[in-house]
Structure formats: structure tokens, C-alpha cells
Design an enzyme around this catalytic site. Structure first.
Site, PDB file in Angstrom:
ATOM      1  N   CYS A 236       5.467  21.335  -4.097  1.00 24.24           N
ATOM      2  CA  CYS A 236       4.800  21.710  -2.736  1.00 24.24           C
ATOM      3  C   CYS A 236       3.356  21.383  -2.788  1.00 24.24           C
ATOM      4  CB  CYS A 236       5.045  23.187  -2.452  1.00 24.24           C
ATOM      5  SG  CYS A 236       4.762  24.628  -3.821  1.00 24.24           S
ATOM      6  N   HIS A 530       3.190  29.407  -4.325  1.00 29.26           N
ATOM      7  CA  HIS A 530       3.874  28.295  -3.047  1.00 29.26           C
ATOM      8  C   HIS A 530       2.564  28.036  -2.271  1.00 29.26           C
ATOM      9  CE1 HIS A 530       6.710  26.159  -1.115  1.00 29.26           C
ATOM     10  NE2 HIS A 530       6.673  26.847   0.119  1.00 29.26           N
TER      11      HIS A 530
END
Length: 593
Positions: A236, A530
Site C-alpha cells: 500500500c 495502512h
């Protein structure tokens, strides 16, 4: 055109003389402005040329008001030379002013509007393509296009134009004129055609070709739609950086123009990747533009190239988005650095270093930046690299030591608090003076001993794209920790908030606003966090979480996302450009639906 237009332009050409400047530095700055104006005039960039002529003329007036000048004054000859050149430039400025007035009288139409009108059966729209090269002759927007050699217009005989118009299959209700080779940047030529067509009771408009170079239409940035990138296992960090870079038009569009950048790869630069990272990025960009309605694509090939070049970016562990961004821009720069082979400048002597400290900061900055460009020239430098100034001053004798360094991202601190903190507060903390004393004192070259000193870091030159990293991760005796302080939404930053007055008098400084167009957020903790990105596309914000792309609900949702932002992307919009966009000019009056 009203005088108000030129009055506002005159005010915009603001001239500032900082307290540390000299007659020499001001005269040097003025001569550089005149040179820039002449270069822009040759390129038919009339508004910018007029702007720089105004600045130079105003500076020539301000210098005698600021300094006592006589024949015996130091650098009197340099000022007289600049003054002489400024006087010669007055007539050029007046000529450009008259051309600007005519240019803004001419009616303009955008490509999208022209194409929409050409499809309306109720309108008879005729396109006139003026060309000199055969390759430009076939550049048509409609079957009702007449290609006319530009020589017909350049000659004094207008009958040749009339002969071409007779071949039209109908009497047009509108005539749209354009030139792939930008002939209508010559205002006198455009006005000649306008007058000629008006005399025939036709309704002429001039089409603006924002990007006239022919490219593969399937790879046009106009076809870009945000598309998700598959998470290949803790990737990510890479996906969100790529999404933000896709939104940087000054990076992506040149890569699509006939693969121009790929042909300029410096394979001999040992600091580069031999073109691997550049080619991989181009291939990924191709996939994004040719997605044909897919919800997401896989960046696996790009990732494999990245990992082959730097094993730190492993899919097995947590990686930092900022570290990847720095790595990518650095390698892209080295791949495309056309000045990499130039030998470095010999280090300065102690006397030269001492003399350099006497220069005005803005002048000093200009010299150092040109030295940097001597061995660094690429699309990355042109768009993403700015300059920082670090100045340390002895609190005993006043001696200073000044260094300049390029930057691609600005790392600014944020307080570890529970309430919302503004970006302005973070910027003020970044530029706040630091006191060096005790064991951390500075060894003064004049005092020859360690002294208490004051150190300040300033932005001396801003890039086209300003990347700001919020320092949310800090190292302490307890290890690494994340700072979750919410950041207040900041859609625009004025350049005067970033650059101190000592550099606002610089040769290349133009007052600007920096507009937010993308940002990266980090959620969670260091071990299991994240990354996501928010990107502005067609005036609408998109929230991109790996393969999922959705529209941001509104300003409330955007503000919530921004509160956790880690990396911010801003694009410069000079006040001169904003003035040009907002200034009154004749445009298409019809409603296009």
C-alpha cells in the site's frame, strides 16, 4: 481593453529590495529580469515577458530611492549599465502592451467546446487549419476542415484566403481557426485573419491548443481515470505514492509525448538504473491509461523492478511511503539526468567562503542553485526540487556560516497533542530558530572556539510541485513512536508563508499559491499500519485504497481524511497565471451542452 487590466498587472509586478541587498545585487537581478523578458518575448510568451519588463523597470526606479548613488559609489558602473538597458526596454514593454490588448480582444474557444459545437446539426462550423509542415496539414478536428498554407496569410495578398474559403461546402455560421505550429501566438497575424474574416461577415474564433504535440491518442492524459492498484502484500505504501504521482501532469504528460523521456535516458550514469525504473513507470502508466474500464490493475512488474534495485522494499515487511517516494524520484532523476557527467566544482578556499557570506542571501541562493543545475538537469529537478538555506550565526562575534541544499520533500514537525494543529503552525515550527549551546555549540571560525549560536533553516527556492512530509514518526529512548495529532485541512498555501522576505527579492521568485491536489494518509500503528491516498481529479476528490476507488463525499469527509495525512502534494499556481486565467477576454458566448 480597460486600463484596469494593466493597472492590476502593474501592481502584480511587485518589486522588493531586502535590507541585506546592495547596488550590485539589485543591478544583477534587474539585468537577469531583462534577459528573461527578452527570452519570453522571443517565445511569444507575452504576458510573462511584459511582467518581467515591468519588474525590471520598477527596480531601476527603486534602486536610486533606496541607495545613495554617485559617480564614486561602489558598483556605480553596473547600475548605470542596468539603467541604460532598462531605458532601452521601455519601448519593448509598450509594444508588448499593445499586443496584449489586441490578444485579449480576439475571441477564444477551447478544444472541447469546439468539438461539441461541430457535432450540432443546427450549426454550420468550419475549421481552418493553418500549417507550414505537411505533417501538420492532416491534423483535423472535423470533416469540415480546410487546410491553408500559412504563407497565404503571411503574404499581403488576402485573395488567396478567399479562394480557399470558396471551397467550403456551406456558408459557415462559425469559423474556428487553429495552428498546430502556434502561428497565432503572433498577435499581429491573428488579428489580420480576424479582421479579414469579419469583413466577410463571418464569426471567427481561435482555438487554444493546450498541448499541440501529436501523441498516441490512446495514451492521452485526457483519457486518465483514477484506477485502483492491487495490493501485492503490504505494498500500500507504493500504491498510494504512485496514485499521487499519476496526478502530476508535468511528469506524466511528457512521458506520453512520443516517449520523449525514454529516448533521453542517461545509461552511462552510474547513479541511475540504466532506465529500468523509468521504463517500468512508463509501462505502468500505459496500463493505467489503457485500462478499458477495469476496476484495478496489478503493478507487479513495476514492483519487481523496484525490489531488484532496492531489497528494502520487501513485500514481507512494513515499508515507509516517504522512503519509497524519495527512492523513486532520486532514481528517476538519475536516469534522466543529462548533466550527470559534468565534473564537480573545486571546493572554495577559506577566503572565498568568507567573502561569500557577505553576499545578499537571495543573490547567494541564485549562485548556489545554478551550481546545482550544473550537474543536475532532469524533469524531476524542473518540477520537484527546491532549495533550503541553513544559516548559523555566532552569538558572540556575529560571524555566519550559510549552506544551501536541494530538497524534493519538506519534512516538517508536528506537536504531539490531542487537539487539531494547523499546517501553518507546523511550518512556523520548522522555520523557528534553534539555539546551539553547551556541548551542542558551534565552532566559530573567527572566535576559534565553540560558541553559542543561532541556527535557522529557510526555504530559499520553491519547486513547481511542493511535497510536504508531516513527521509523524519519531525516535525516542522508548523506540519509534507514531504521532496521531490531527492536522487541519489546508487546501492552499501562499508562497509568502513559505519563503521569508530575504528570498522574496530573489531573481526567480514569483508570488504564488500552492494548491492541494493529493495527499497520503497513514492509519494504525508502525507495525500494522495502512496507507491510502486522496487525489483531486476533474475538480472532484477520489479516495483510493489500493484497488478500491470511490468519490469523497464532501468537505467533511475530506477534512477527516486530511487529519491523518502524512505526505501532502501541492501544485504551484503563480499569481500571474491566476491573473491571466481570470482576466477579462472575449470568449465563446454560446452555451455548450
Amino acid at each position: 481593453m480597460s486600463d484596469d487590466y494593466f493597472d492590476r498587472l502593474f501592481e502584480l509586478a511587485f518589486v522588493y529590495i531586502n535590507e541585506d541587498e546592495t547596488i550590485q545585487s539589485c543591478s544583477f537581478r534587474g539585468q537577469r529580469w531583462l534577459e528573461e523578458a527578452q527570452t519570453l518575448e522571443q517565445k511569444n510568451s507575452l504576458l510573462k515577458a511584459y511582467y518581467y519588463y515591468l519588474k525590471a523597470l520598477k527596480l531601476a526606479y527603486e534602486i536610486p530611492c533606496r541607495f545613495e548613488i554617485s559617480v564614486k559609489s561602489t558598483h556605480y558602473g553596473e547600475f548605470k549599465q542596468f539603467q541604460k538597458l532598462a531605458i532601452q526596454a521601455v519601448s519593448k514593454a509598450f509594444t508588448i502592451k499593445s499586443k496584449l490588448a489586441v490578444k485579449h480582444y480576439l475571441p477564444v474557444i477551447q478544444i472541447s467546446d469546439a468539438l461539441s459545437l461541430s457535432k450540432k446539426s443546427s450549426l454550420k462550423v468550419l475549421f481552418l487549419n493553418f500549417y507550414s509542415q505537411e505533417s501538420s496539414k492532416g491534423y483535423v478536428f472535423s470533416k469540415h476542415t480546410i487546410a491553408i498554407p500559412i504563407s497565404c496569410l503571411q503574404s499581403m495578398d488576402s485573395s488567396k484566403i478567399y479562394d480557399f474559403l470558396k471551397s467550403a461546402p456551406f456558408h459557415p455560421s462559425m469559423v474556428i481557426c487553429y495552428s498546430l505550429e502556434r502561428y497565432f501566438e503572433d498577435v499581429s497575424l491573428a488579428y489580420k485573419l480576424y479582421s479579414m474574416l469579419r469583413s466577410l461577415k463571418l464569426d471567427p474564433h481561435f482555438m487554444e491548443l493546450a498541448n499541440p504535440k501529436k501523441v498516441d491518442s490512446s495514451l492521452s492524459y485526457e483519457n486518465y481515470q483514477p484506477i485502483g492498484l492491487t495490493n501485492l502484500g503490504n505494498t500500500c505504501y507504493m500504491n498510494c505514492v504512485l496514485q499521487c504521482l499519476f496526478a502530476c501532469k508535468d511528469l506524466t504528460i511528457p512521458m506520453l509525448q512520443g516517449r520523449g523521456l525514454l529516448q533521453n535516458i542517461n545509461t552511462k550514469n552510474p547513479l541511475g538504473t540504466g532506465g529500468k525504473i523509468t521504463s517500468a513507470f512508463f509501462s505502468l502508466l500505459q496500463s493505467v491509461l489503457l485500462n478499458h474500464g477495469q476496476r484495478s490493475i496489478s503493478p507487479r512488474n513495476f514492483l519487481e523492478i523496484v525490489q531488484s534495485l532496492n531489497r528494502d522494499f520487501s513485500i514481507d515487511g512494513q515499508c515507509d511511503a516517504q522512503e519509497f517516494l524519495n527512492f523513486f524520484l532520486d532514481k528517476l532523476h538519475e536516469d534522466l539526468n543529462s548533466n550527470a557527467s559534468r565534473s564537480p566544482i573545486a571546493p572554495l578556499t577559506e577566503d572565498q567562503l568568507s567573502a561569500r557570506e557577505e553576499l545578499p542571501l537571495s543573490h547567494f541562493s541564485h549562485i548556489e542553485w545554478n551550481l546545482h543545475l550544473r550537474s543536475n538537469k532532469s524533469i524531476v529537478v524542473n518540477n520537484f526540487v527546491g532549495q533550503l538555506c541553513s544559516r548559523t550565526q555566532c552569538m558572540t562575534c556575529g560571524r555566519t556560516s550559510t549552506t544551501f541544499a536541494p530538497f524534493t520533500s519538506l519534512a516538517i514537525p508536528i506537536d504531539d497533542v490531542s487537539h487539531v494543529v494547523s499546517l501553518q503552525e507546523c511550518l512556523l515550527k520548522f522555520s523557528a530558530p534553534e539555539l546551539l549551546q553547551g556541548h551542542d555549540g558551534w565552532h566559530c571560525p573567527v572566535c576559534k572556539v565553540q560558541r553559542s549560536a543561532k541556527k535557522v533553516i529557510m526555504i530559499s527556492k520553491l519547486p513547481e510541485y511542493l511535497i510536504i512530509q508531516i513527521q509523524r514518526f519519531k525516535i525516542s529512548v522508548m523506540g519509534r513512536k507514531k504521532i496521531d495529532t490531527p492536522l487541519g485541512l489546508s487546501l492552499q498555501i501562499p508562497s509568502k508563508m513559505l519563503v521569508p522576505p530575504s528570498f522574496q527579492s530573489g531573481i526567480g521568485y514569483i508570488p504564488s499559491n500552492y494548491n492541494l491536489f493529493a495527499f497520503i494518509c497513514h492509519y494504525g500503528q508502525l507495525e500494522n499500519g495502512h496507507y491510502i491516498s486522496d487525489v483531486l481529479f476533474n475538480n472532484e476528490w477520489c479516495h483510493i485504497d489500493d484497488s478500491i476507488v470511490r468519490t469523497v463525499g464532501g468537505i467533511t469527509d475530506l477534512r477527516e481524511d486530511f487529519s491523518s495525512s502524512y505526505i501532502l502534494f501541492y501544485k504551484r499556481s503563480s499569481l500571474l497565471e491566476e491573473f491571466e486565467d481570470k482576466c477579462p477576454k472575449m470568449t465563446l458566448k454560446r452555451n455548450v451542452k
